[in-house]
Design an enzyme around this catalytic site. Structure first.
Site, PDB file in Angstrom:
ATOM      1  N   GLN A  47       0.844  -1.197   0.000  1.00  0.00           N
ATOM      2  CA  GLN A  47       0.000   0.000   0.000  1.00  0.00           C
ATOM      3  C   GLN A  47       0.878   1.246   0.000  1.00  0.00           C
ATOM      4  O   GLN A  47       1.959   1.249   0.596  1.00  0.00           O
ATOM      5  CB  GLN A  47      -0.907   0.007   1.243  1.00  0.00           C
ATOM      6  CG  GLN A  47      -1.917   1.136   1.281  1.00  0.00           C
ATOM      7  CD  GLN A  47      -2.964   0.917   2.371  1.00  0.00           C
ATOM      8  OE1 GLN A  47      -3.556  -0.141   2.476  1.00  0.00           O
ATOM      9  NE2 GLN A  47      -3.188   1.937   3.181  1.00  0.00           N
ATOM     10  N   ASN A  49       0.572   5.378   0.907  1.00  0.00           N
ATOM     11  CA  ASN A  49      -0.265   6.376   1.568  1.00  0.00           C
ATOM     12  C   ASN A  49       0.332   7.770   1.408  1.00  0.00           C
ATOM     13  O   ASN A  49       1.535   7.926   1.215  1.00  0.00           O
ATOM     14  CB  ASN A  49      -0.380   6.090   3.071  1.00  0.00           C
ATOM     15  CG  ASN A  49      -1.018   4.748   3.363  1.00  0.00           C
ATOM     16  OD1 ASN A  49      -1.812   4.237   2.578  1.00  0.00           O
ATOM     17  ND2 ASN A  49      -0.676   4.172   4.497  1.00  0.00           N
ATOM     18  N   ARG A  59       0.912  13.623  14.110  1.00  0.00           N
ATOM     19  CA  ARG A  59       0.252  12.356  13.774  1.00  0.00           C
ATOM     20  C   ARG A  59       1.054  11.222  14.398  1.00  0.00           C
ATOM     21  O   ARG A  59       2.257  11.141  14.243  1.00  0.00           O
ATOM     22  CB  ARG A  59       0.163  12.187  12.255  1.00  0.00           C
ATOM     23  CG  ARG A  59      -0.676  13.246  11.560  1.00  0.00           C
ATOM     24  CD  ARG A  59      -0.766  12.968  10.056  1.00  0.00           C
ATOM     25  NE  ARG A  59      -1.453  14.037   9.332  1.00  0.00           N
ATOM     26  CZ  ARG A  59      -2.756  14.042   9.051  1.00  0.00           C
ATOM     27  NH1 ARG A  59      -3.512  13.040   9.454  1.00  0.00           N
ATOM     28  NH2 ARG A  59      -3.297  15.047   8.381  1.00  0.00           N
ATOM     29  N   HIS A  62       1.917   5.535  15.969  1.00  0.00           N
ATOM     30  CA  HIS A  62       1.159   4.386  15.491  1.00  0.00           C
ATOM     31  C   HIS A  62       2.053   3.171  15.302  1.00  0.00           C
ATOM     32  O   HIS A  62       3.236   3.297  14.963  1.00  0.00           O
ATOM     33  CB  HIS A  62       0.486   4.715  14.155  1.00  0.00           C
ATOM     34  CG  HIS A  62      -0.402   5.917  14.215  1.00  0.00           C
ATOM     35  ND1 HIS A  62      -0.542   6.796  13.161  1.00  0.00           N
ATOM     36  CD2 HIS A  62      -1.194   6.415  15.209  1.00  0.00           C
ATOM     37  CE1 HIS A  62      -1.389   7.755  13.499  1.00  0.00           C
ATOM     38  NE2 HIS A  62      -1.791   7.548  14.744  1.00  0.00           N
ATOM     39  N   LYS A  72       7.369   0.629   7.124  1.00  0.00           N
ATOM     40  CA  LYS A  72       7.081   1.857   6.378  1.00  0.00           C
ATOM     41  C   LYS A  72       8.361   2.491   5.862  1.00  0.00           C
ATOM     42  O   LYS A  72       9.360   2.543   6.584  1.00  0.00           O
ATOM     43  CB  LYS A  72       6.363   2.879   7.279  1.00  0.00           C
ATOM     44  CG  LYS A  72       5.017   2.431   7.804  1.00  0.00           C
ATOM     45  CD  LYS A  72       4.445   3.449   8.776  1.00  0.00           C
ATOM     46  CE  LYS A  72       3.108   2.989   9.330  1.00  0.00           C
ATOM     47  NZ  LYS A  72       2.588   3.917  10.364  1.00  0.00           N
ATOM     48  N   HIS A 119       5.601   4.946  14.975  1.00  0.00           N
ATOM     49  CA  HIS A 119       5.925   6.036  14.052  1.00  0.00           C
ATOM     50  C   HIS A 119       4.992   7.218  14.270  1.00  0.00           C
ATOM     51  O   HIS A 119       3.791   7.059  14.496  1.00  0.00           O
ATOM     52  CB  HIS A 119       5.798   5.568  12.598  1.00  0.00           C
ATOM     53  CG  HIS A 119       6.055   6.651  11.600  1.00  0.00           C
ATOM     54  ND1 HIS A 119       5.060   7.186  10.808  1.00  0.00           N
ATOM     55  CD2 HIS A 119       7.185   7.331  11.300  1.00  0.00           C
ATOM     56  CE1 HIS A 119       5.577   8.123  10.040  1.00  0.00           C
ATOM     57  NE2 HIS A 119       6.860   8.239  10.318  1.00  0.00           N
ATOM     58  N   TYR A 132       4.117   7.372   2.275  1.00  0.00           N
ATOM     59  CA  TYR A 132       4.561   6.160   2.939  1.00  0.00           C
ATOM     60  C   TYR A 132       4.404   4.982   1.970  1.00  0.00           C
ATOM     61  O   TYR A 132       3.330   4.802   1.401  1.00  0.00           O
ATOM     62  CB  TYR A 132       3.697   5.795   4.139  1.00  0.00           C
ATOM     63  CG  TYR A 132       3.178   6.899   5.028  1.00  0.00           C
ATOM     64  CD1 TYR A 132       3.519   6.909   6.377  1.00  0.00           C
ATOM     65  CD2 TYR A 132       2.298   7.874   4.562  1.00  0.00           C
ATOM     66  CE1 TYR A 132       3.007   7.887   7.225  1.00  0.00           C
ATOM     67  CE2 TYR A 132       1.798   8.847   5.396  1.00  0.00           C
ATOM     68  CZ  TYR A 132       2.156   8.849   6.731  1.00  0.00           C
ATOM     69  OH  TYR A 132       1.645   9.809   7.567  1.00  0.00           O
ATOM     70  N   GLU A 143      -4.307  -2.238  14.178  1.00  0.00           N
ATOM     71  CA  GLU A 143      -3.628  -0.955  14.366  1.00  0.00           C
ATOM     72  C   GLU A 143      -3.782  -0.471  15.807  1.00  0.00           C
ATOM     73  O   GLU A 143      -4.849  -0.590  16.400  1.00  0.00           O
ATOM     74  CB  GLU A 143      -4.221   0.087  13.412  1.00  0.00           C
ATOM     75  CG  GLU A 143      -4.142  -0.287  11.947  1.00  0.00           C
ATOM     76  CD  GLU A 143      -2.763  -0.103  11.364  1.00  0.00           C
ATOM     77  OE1 GLU A 143      -1.995   0.728  11.904  1.00  0.00           O
ATOM     78  OE2 GLU A 143      -2.453  -0.789  10.382  1.00  0.00           O
ATOM     79  N   ASP A 169      -5.764   9.908  18.253  1.00  0.00           N
ATOM     80  CA  ASP A 169      -4.436   9.973  18.880  1.00  0.00           C
ATOM     81  C   ASP A 169      -4.525  10.541  20.296  1.00  0.00           C
ATOM     82  O   ASP A 169      -3.814  10.094  21.197  1.00  0.00           O
ATOM     83  CB  ASP A 169      -3.487  10.810  18.029  1.00  0.00           C
ATOM     84  CG  ASP A 169      -3.108  10.122  16.727  1.00  0.00           C
ATOM     85  OD1 ASP A 169      -3.320   8.896  16.613  1.00  0.00           O
ATOM     86  OD2 ASP A 169      -2.614  10.807  15.814  1.00  0.00           O
TER      87      ASP A 169
END
Length: 201
Positions: A47, A49, A59, A62, A72, A119, A132, A143, A169
């Site tokens: 994927q 992003n 952000r 995670h 990532k 991250h 990413y 997640e 978050d």
């Protein structure tokens, strides 16, 4: 391209060589063979992003369950961010430690984080655009996050005053709470998973 291991095992900084003239510039921002050599296995891309953030937005932090986790490869194609790698792997020699790398549209560095690492980043400019490449697709059931302002982590975010967080978050547990809840990746399992990727080639 230069590859520099970070102080947290399983994370690297990639510094591309830029070629510029009156027309503009060219660079190779990702090289599969070079990354596989540094990391020990290829990145199986599942994927891609992109996020765009206003200055002061934070952000993260995670991470995802391992296996399969989510490795990532992160870079900033517009503006600048302070990218943060956090070792949230229970049992790691550097558990709870964080490291920062500035990613921007000048030096065009990238950071690779192995499965199990946390991250996050803080946007230093408006319209900070981060891309990413991910080893796994988004799977909300796998997640997790830890609170980016957790005093135990002590991340030195550059945003003046209180950083702007998403509701998700802001509601994340502290590192201690996440450990008590048993949601943190286990260091030995992360290393074993990466070893299996290397053996698979």
């Amino acid at each position: 391209m230069k590859v520099n291991p970070l102080g947290i095992e399983g994370a690297w900084e990639f510094v591309p060589q830029q070629h510029g003239d009156a027309r503009g510039l060219f660079l190779e921002w990702y090289k599969a063979e070079l990354m596989a050599e540094a990391v020990g296995h290829p990145l199986e891309l599942k994927q891609g992003n992109m996020s765009v953030s206003a200055a002061g937005v934070v952000r993260g932090v995670h991470f995802a369950d391992v296996p399969p986790g989510q490795a990532k490869y992160v870079t900033c194609v517009r503006g600048a961010v302070l990218d943060i790698v956090v070792d949230v792997r229970a049992g790691s020699p550097t558990f709870g430690r964080w490291e920062a790398v500035r990613l921007d549209d000048q030096e065009r560095r990238a950071v690779y984080l192995s499965e199990g690492l946390g991250h996050g980043f803080c946007a230093l400019t408006d319209d900070a655009t981060v891309t990413y490449l991910c080893s796994e697709g988004y799977a909300p059931q796998r997640e997790h996050g830890v609170h980016p302002l957790d005093p135990e982590l002590g991340i030195e975010w550059p945003a003046g005053g209180e950083p702007e967080l998403s509701a998700k978050d802001a509601g994340s547990p502290t590192l201690a709470q996440a450990r008590e809840a048993g949601i943190l990746p286990v260091y030995e399992e992360c290393v074993a998973f990466r070893r299996s990727l290397a053996e698979r080639g």
